[in-house]
Design a protein around this motif. Structure first.
Motif, mmCIF file in Angstrom:
data_model
loop_
_atom_site.group_PDB
_atom_site.id
_atom_site.type_symbol
_atom_site.label_atom_id
_atom_site.label_comp_id
_atom_site.label_asym_id
_atom_site.label_seq_id
_atom_site.Cartn_x
_atom_site.Cartn_y
_atom_site.Cartn_z
ATOM 1 N N ILE A 35 -7.371 4.240 3.996
ATOM 2 C CA ILE A 35 -6.077 3.961 4.628
ATOM 3 C C ILE A 35 -5.152 3.482 3.522
ATOM 4 O O ILE A 35 -5.434 2.489 2.850
ATOM 5 C CB ILE A 35 -6.217 2.893 5.719
ATOM 6 N N LEU B 222 1.573 -2.926 11.886
ATOM 7 C CA LEU B 222 0.884 -2.884 10.600
ATOM 8 C C LEU B 222 1.919 -2.769 9.499
ATOM 9 O O LEU B 222 2.832 -1.944 9.565
ATOM 10 C CB LEU B 222 -0.093 -1.709 10.532
ATOM 11 N N LEU C 128 -0.642 -1.647 5.257
ATOM 12 C CA LEU C 128 -2.085 -1.936 5.265
ATOM 13 C C LEU C 128 -2.867 -0.881 4.490
ATOM 14 O O LEU C 128 -2.654 0.321 4.672
ATOM 15 C CB LEU C 128 -2.589 -2.002 6.710
ATOM 16 N N LYS D 264 -6.017 -5.466 14.353
ATOM 17 C CA LYS D 264 -7.305 -4.793 14.147
ATOM 18 C C LYS D 264 -7.438 -3.549 15.021
ATOM 19 O O LYS D 264 -7.775 -2.476 14.533
ATOM 20 C CB LYS D 264 -8.459 -5.758 14.422
ATOM 21 N N THR E 196 -5.269 -0.718 14.009
ATOM 22 C CA THR E 196 -5.803 -0.010 12.847
ATOM 23 C C THR E 196 -6.758 1.103 13.279
ATOM 24 O O THR E 196 -6.677 2.244 12.798
ATOM 25 C CB THR E 196 -6.527 -0.993 11.910
ATOM 26 N N MET F 69 -7.673 -9.676 8.237
ATOM 27 C CA MET F 69 -6.281 -9.346 8.542
ATOM 28 C C MET F 69 -5.552 -10.541 9.108
ATOM 29 O O MET F 69 -6.120 -11.347 9.838
ATOM 30 C CB MET F 69 -6.218 -8.225 9.594
#
Length: 283
Positions: free
Chosen positions: A27, A41, A44, A64, A67, A235
């Protein structure tokens, strides 16, 4: 403290450890926005080396689940999109690929809350997980039953009448039916008794050790997740604030205090210590 300063030699080794070239999933600096307004995000980046278990940890609202939805292609169903950056899986850019094609490429997601089909039997739920496969799925059923023998014993039972732990096993088994290269698990310990959590994570560790299955697991139960993971990320507010080998993260003072519930001098409020230490060490 930067992530570059946190590399810890001597932590638990694993296939592709510490080698970006060995990443099955990468990512790269993604931003995710919902309803064209809400930025979740914020630049990230993380990687999941092939053959490893990687834990993504953080509190509620850290980003989370978003993601995993970005990786699995489920954002459009919630009016979300990857507005910048890229996601690479098995050497291929999948940032704009639709969700069914990502499953065919080898990505499987076991969502938070289990989401089994309540009116189908255990066997029918598992068969539904193999919908992308042509021909017989009997060998994959045998594979799932080997790692979750309870599912074989309950194969004719209606899924809606199973316990929470049994439904979680079924949800993971259904995800495995697609023969994934990468299995993603969203809060597999949620709402389960400690002994069931241990059993499920032990099975995850066994799957990795015996078959080389790559796993990305997001968890609030940091201690359990780090006990089976090779590498971990933490995170906060849509960003990666800390990363390291799992053993080193488990020994990090801030992780101990704020995620494992260990340490702290008791002289300051949680809010004061949290803000002070995070600003000093992580930002």
């Amino acid at each position: 403290m930067t992530t570059d300063e946190l590399t810890a030699p001597g932590a638990r080794p694993g296939p592709g450890a510490g080698a970006p070239d060995g990443a099955l999933l990468a990512i790269n600096n993604i931003e995710v926005i919902y309803d064209d307004v809400i930025l979740v995000l914020r630049g990230l980046s993380l990687s999941v080396p092939e053959g490893q278990i990687v834990a993504l940890l953080g509190s509620n609202g850290a980003g989370k689940s978003t993601t995993l939805k970005a990786v699995s292609g489920l954002l459009p169903s919630e009016q979300g999109e990857v507005s910048s950056g890229s996601i690479t899986f098995n050497g291929q850019d999948i940032t704009r690929m639709d969700a069914p094609e990502r499953v065919r490429q080898g990505l499987s997601l076991c969502m938070e809350g289990r989401h089994v089909f309540p009116h189908l039997t255990v066997a029918e739920n598992l068969s539904a997980g193999g919908y992308t496969k042509n021909g017989s799925i009997s060998s994959q059923l045998d594979f799932v039953y080997e790692f979750f023998p309870k599912l074989h014993d309950m194969r004719t039972r209606t899924a809606g009448f199973l316990s929470g732990g049994e439904q979680q096993m079924l949800a993971i088994g259904r995800a495995l039916m697609a023969e994934p290269k990468l299995l993603m698990l969203d809060e597999p310990s949620l709402g389960l008794a400690p002994l069931l959590v241990e059993e499920i994570f032990a099975t995850i560790g066994r799957l990795n050790a015996e078959t080389g299955l790559t796993v990305l697991v997001i968890e609030q139960n940091a201690q359990t997740a780090l006990s089976v993971a090779h590498h971990g990320y933490i995170m906060e507010q849509g960003r990666i604030m800390l990363e390291d080998e799992a053993r080193a993260l488990a020994e990090n003072p801030d992780v101990k205090e704020f995620y494992l519930g260990i340490g702290g001098d008791g002289k300051k409020s949680y809010r004061d210590v949290k803000h002070y230490k995070r600003r000093k060490r992580w930002l």
